[in-house]
Design a protein around this motif. Sequence first.
Motif, PDB file in Angstrom:
ATOM      1  N   LYS A 262      -3.267   3.710   1.910  1.00  0.00           N
ATOM      2  CA  LYS A 262      -3.603   3.642   3.323  1.00  0.00           C
ATOM      3  C   LYS A 262      -3.235   4.962   3.978  1.00  0.00           C
ATOM      4  O   LYS A 262      -2.240   5.576   3.623  1.00  0.00           O
ATOM      5  CB  LYS A 262      -2.812   2.525   4.015  1.00  0.00           C
ATOM      6  CG  LYS A 262      -3.431   1.135   3.837  1.00  0.00           C
ATOM      7  CD  LYS A 262      -2.728   0.119   4.710  1.00  0.00           C
ATOM      8  CE  LYS A 262      -3.408  -1.229   4.589  1.00  0.00           C
ATOM      9  NZ  LYS A 262      -2.758  -2.245   5.435  1.00  0.00           N
TER      10      LYS A 262
ATOM     11  N   SER B   5       1.724  -0.927  -6.055  1.00  0.00           N
ATOM     12  CA  SER B   5       0.827  -0.951  -4.906  1.00  0.00           C
ATOM     13  C   SER B   5      -0.596  -1.282  -5.319  1.00  0.00           C
ATOM     14  O   SER B   5      -0.962  -1.228  -6.483  1.00  0.00           O
ATOM     15  CB  SER B   5       0.906   0.362  -4.139  1.00  0.00           C
ATOM     16  OG  SER B   5       0.726   1.436  -4.989  1.00  0.00           O
TER      17      SER B   5
ATOM     18  N   PRO C 246      -3.443   4.469  -5.888  1.00  0.00           N
ATOM     19  CA  PRO C 246      -2.005   4.357  -5.653  1.00  0.00           C
ATOM     20  C   PRO C 246      -1.187   5.123  -6.672  1.00  0.00           C
ATOM     21  O   PRO C 246      -1.637   5.379  -7.781  1.00  0.00           O
ATOM     22  CB  PRO C 246      -1.735   2.863  -5.768  1.00  0.00           C
ATOM     23  CG  PRO C 246      -2.997   2.206  -6.085  1.00  0.00           C
ATOM     24  CD  PRO C 246      -4.087   3.199  -6.162  1.00  0.00           C
TER      25      PRO C 246
ATOM     26  N   TYR D 212       0.838  -1.193   0.000  1.00  0.00           N
ATOM     27  CA  TYR D 212       0.000   0.000   0.000  1.00  0.00           C
ATOM     28  C   TYR D 212       0.876   1.248   0.000  1.00  0.00           C
ATOM     29  O   TYR D 212       1.998   1.225   0.496  1.00  0.00           O
ATOM     30  CB  TYR D 212      -0.907   0.027   1.232  1.00  0.00           C
ATOM     31  CG  TYR D 212      -2.194  -0.751   1.027  1.00  0.00           C
ATOM     32  CD1 TYR D 212      -3.345  -0.113   0.597  1.00  0.00           C
ATOM     33  CD2 TYR D 212      -2.229  -2.118   1.242  1.00  0.00           C
ATOM     34  CE1 TYR D 212      -4.515  -0.812   0.388  1.00  0.00           C
ATOM     35  CE2 TYR D 212      -3.402  -2.839   1.029  1.00  0.00           C
ATOM     36  CZ  TYR D 212      -4.543  -2.178   0.607  1.00  0.00           C
ATOM     37  OH  TYR D 212      -5.693  -2.872   0.390  1.00  0.00           O
TER      38      TYR D 212
ATOM     39  N   ILE E 223      -6.868   1.374   5.367  1.00  0.00           N
ATOM     40  CA  ILE E 223      -7.197   1.591   3.957  1.00  0.00           C
ATOM     41  C   ILE E 223      -8.085   2.819   3.801  1.00  0.00           C
ATOM     42  O   ILE E 223      -9.059   2.988   4.529  1.00  0.00           O
ATOM     43  CB  ILE E 223      -7.895   0.343   3.379  1.00  0.00           C
ATOM     44  CG1 ILE E 223      -6.931  -0.847   3.406  1.00  0.00           C
ATOM     45  CG2 ILE E 223      -8.396   0.600   1.958  1.00  0.00           C
ATOM     46  CD1 ILE E 223      -7.569  -2.165   3.093  1.00  0.00           C
TER      47      ILE E 223
ATOM     48  N   GLY F  84      -3.295  -0.095  -3.278  1.00  0.00           N
ATOM     49  CA  GLY F  84      -4.237   0.879  -2.741  1.00  0.00           C
ATOM     50  C   GLY F  84      -3.531   1.901  -1.882  1.00  0.00           C
ATOM     51  O   GLY F  84      -2.304   1.933  -1.800  1.00  0.00           O
TER      52      GLY F  84
ATOM     53  N   TYR G 239       1.291   4.832   1.632  1.00  0.00           N
ATOM     54  CA  TYR G 239       0.870   5.377   2.918  1.00  0.00           C
ATOM     55  C   TYR G 239       0.855   6.903   2.900  1.00  0.00           C
ATOM     56  O   TYR G 239       1.769   7.538   2.380  1.00  0.00           O
ATOM     57  CB  TYR G 239       1.820   4.894   4.026  1.00  0.00           C
ATOM     58  CG  TYR G 239       1.466   3.527   4.555  1.00  0.00           C
ATOM     59  CD1 TYR G 239       1.611   2.396   3.755  1.00  0.00           C
ATOM     60  CD2 TYR G 239       0.967   3.369   5.845  1.00  0.00           C
ATOM     61  CE1 TYR G 239       1.280   1.145   4.228  1.00  0.00           C
ATOM     62  CE2 TYR G 239       0.637   2.113   6.329  1.00  0.00           C
ATOM     63  CZ  TYR G 239       0.786   1.010   5.519  1.00  0.00           C
ATOM     64  OH  TYR G 239       0.439  -0.225   5.991  1.00  0.00           O
TER      65      TYR G 239
END
Lengths: 308, 659
Positions: free
Chosen positions: B513, B509, B504, B452, B498, B511, B454
């Motif tokens: 977060k 990645s 992304p 993910y 999430i 998704g 971030y």
Amino acid sequence: MRVFNLLSAAFLFVAVTSCTLDKTDYEAEISTEVTEYYEFKEAVAINSGNYKISIEALNGTFYKGYNEIRLKINNTQTNESLNNVEVYFLPIKTNLNGNKTSCPHQYNLIYQNDKNYYSGYAVFTAESNPSDEWQLYVYFTDSAEKVSINTTIQVKQQSNKNLNMTSFVGSDNSEYIISLVAPQKPKVAENELVAGIYRYVEPTNSSETFPDPSQFTFEEVSGYTLQLDPRMPEPSMGNHSSPNNKDLVQLNDKFYHGVVNYTMTGNWTLNFIMLNENGKIIKGTEVSKDFTPGVEGAKSELFIDILF
Amino acid sequence: MRYLTLLMLFCGIIANAQITETDSVSTVLDEIKVEVAVKKKIETDMKMAVSVDEFLASSDQISFIKRGAYAWEPLLNNMSTERSTLTIDGMHVFGACTDKMDPITSYVESNNLSSIDIKSGQEGSMHGSTVAGSIDLKRKSTPFGLDKKWNGAYQSGFEFNNKQFFNMGNASYSGTKFVADASISYRKAENYSDGNNTEIKHSQYKKFNTSLGMAYKTSELSSVRVDAIFDVAKDVGFPALPMDLWLSRALITSAAYKQLFENGLVRVWDTKVYFNAVEHYMDDTTRPENLVHMDMPGWSTTYGLVSTANLQNNNLSSEIQLNAYTNESIAEMRMYPQDRSKRTMFAYSWPEVTTAYAGLSINNSLGISERSRLNFGGSLGYNYNHSKYVEFNWIFHPGAPQEKSRILPSLHVGYQLTINKFNFSVGGGYGHRAPSVSEGYGYYIYNSFDRYDYIGNPDLKNEISYEVNASAGFKAEKMSIQVKVNYFYIDNYIIGKILSLGSPMNYQSVGVKGYTSLDYATLFNFSLNASYQISDHLHWKGLATYARVMDYNQNNLPFIRPFSYQTSLHYHYKDFHFQTSVNGDFAQINYSPEYGEDETSAYTIWNISADYSFYIKNVKTTFQVGAENLLNEYYSTYADWGNIPRMGRNIFTSLKINF
């Protein structure tokens, strides 16, 4: 003491040779390749009889897309400026076949009392080239004397893609033009996105004498909505998008205002869906929201590409 | 060339040091006692030439996240580095990598450290606000006026699995007025192979480290000291990440003044100003599978002050410390489209974030009776953050403030009781910590563990920890046993959740977060240490640890060590030493799929080593040979990023000469 000198020498040595890869100058990064237009300069001057008409545009240049203009009239006899009269402004494009068309513009210029000029705009739909010639027609009346002049102008390429425009025919068979007005210099940030939406008004009667302004009327459409979905089209960006964007709606200045978030510099596509005042889709299609690395992002039927 | 010049400069300094040598007899300072109070040798039971990571791994409170063979991220009490304070002699140094590929422990080398001081929980608040505790890496510092003026050691070794070859040298001079410590080391390793003899690509590394410290006695009771560490790592592979390290560099410097007092309340006053600069440049051009070439350089610069006073009044001894530092962290992402002639895409992953901290800490130790002692203390800190390009943060958090100030209090108390051969302790603590730069201001930081991107949140609340701890032990002539437990209840536990917004940026990645605060999380840590002297020559040691960490919904949190054990036997006869150990983890049943974890199987590995020491004149030489993972077990641990398998059988040899 010598020890410390040596030590400081060692430190200095390390410090001086320290940065291997230079840090990015972010401010330069977002300004160098995006030309910003902030100063009005004379773009064209016309001398006719006792009058000098000066038309100013940003950077002294007419660009394809949206141009705010300022018009000044000077009486060369009296050396006084002509204030607060009715001034009409009409840009006309002639192509090789002699077809004449116009573009969105302010026909009746507005006199700005405090600033001593007449303001308006023109959204040039093409650059000047051998097949497309632009001419400006200006009319005004000074103490019963009717003045009518025209001149050929040069419309240049807009190198700042953030001021791009698009023209299309909508599902209502009308001809539309969408032109970006702001931001000139986007940031990796929340940016207020401003656009003008214009529609060609089909003439109801046939042309009398040229130029007949009723044949060349455009209007700023009211009550429309421009739904926005910005995405990065590069295959490596996998249809990347950004959060917290806002659709464009019309405010008092007639322009459509929304919010676009750019998460990084580079190529972006503003995908639009244009709805009329009744919520009917005039143009545009939904784009996939999937993250698709390695695949070039698909665009809406209605889009404008930008770059910063 | 640069190294050579540096080396020459250092040589010059050492040569110069000889000139300052004087023969005058002088009283040996109390300082020696202060400095050698806690001193652990930087070597493990199994191996005498270890990396800093290997040494830390031998502590029962430390576990590691490993992204390859190099720069392991130490977890204290099963908490990541944001929750602990990592310092070098009390100096704050912050890594320049958004992916935590450069914990501070990667910028030192075992031959410039004397010990590592690990404190659990709020007891570790001396160096700044913390939740998990503190890890302080203590540099070597030779006392004034030793009988033996020159001391030194040279170590060399070869490890067969990854063809690691290392050379480390350190020397010290101790005069009555002047002391100097210097060290230099170079390690080079190629790819290692796992238990199936498969080569793990991109696991190579090269590391150069040198340090120099000099002190001058300005009066009978005062001295000044300057220190510097320079560390370069090049061509470091991170097999678990989609990119490697091209170059990382750190310059860590300090100047200190120390004043002792013969009588009065204040006994020692030590003040130090420091500066350190860390650069970290990642490289993905060695990975052809990458769709897009991306540069991710990072810089971290810190200036600071640490001033400590030791006070003694009857049976109360206190330590008061002022910490102040300011750090600037910048990290960039620059992506290049396939058509490299086109414009690059650019964003900051740390948009020039300044962190300033000032805090006053106090630790007291009150002797109540011969048997019991009360330790108590606390700290009060002020933490300030400023994000220069806050517009990056506004994309996900519109209207977030550009500046943020936080007050970070901390309190702890502990009671120790010794009755004959038994000892007991109970304690508690309360403390706040501020979010780290990534947690507060990070922007599309790619985490290859859960895949993910971030996003930091500048408005995160302070993480508040409530902790209790207890221990009980028994120590007799031939055996000892010690049990420790601690329990943390952490309010506003910061972790990535999430986000339904955004998509992304990094093409690997899945998704986005955002760092958010959980209502709370609870952590429980248990450790058992035991030893037994079977005979004069045979010695046994055992260690077991267990931890259980859950969020407010009783869901597991990631990177928590399952039940682990280690048992070792040590035999010595004259100058021969043999040791063997078995260690392993149980299966990780309490894993957290929500955070990208899968169940990791149990493993057991067996290690063995032997060494022999001999003297040539006055020079002690030790030769060691051994094998780690003797049975060539194929395994990966709960904290191996991307389930990268660990090293298979590794035969190591090393030679150490002390003079």
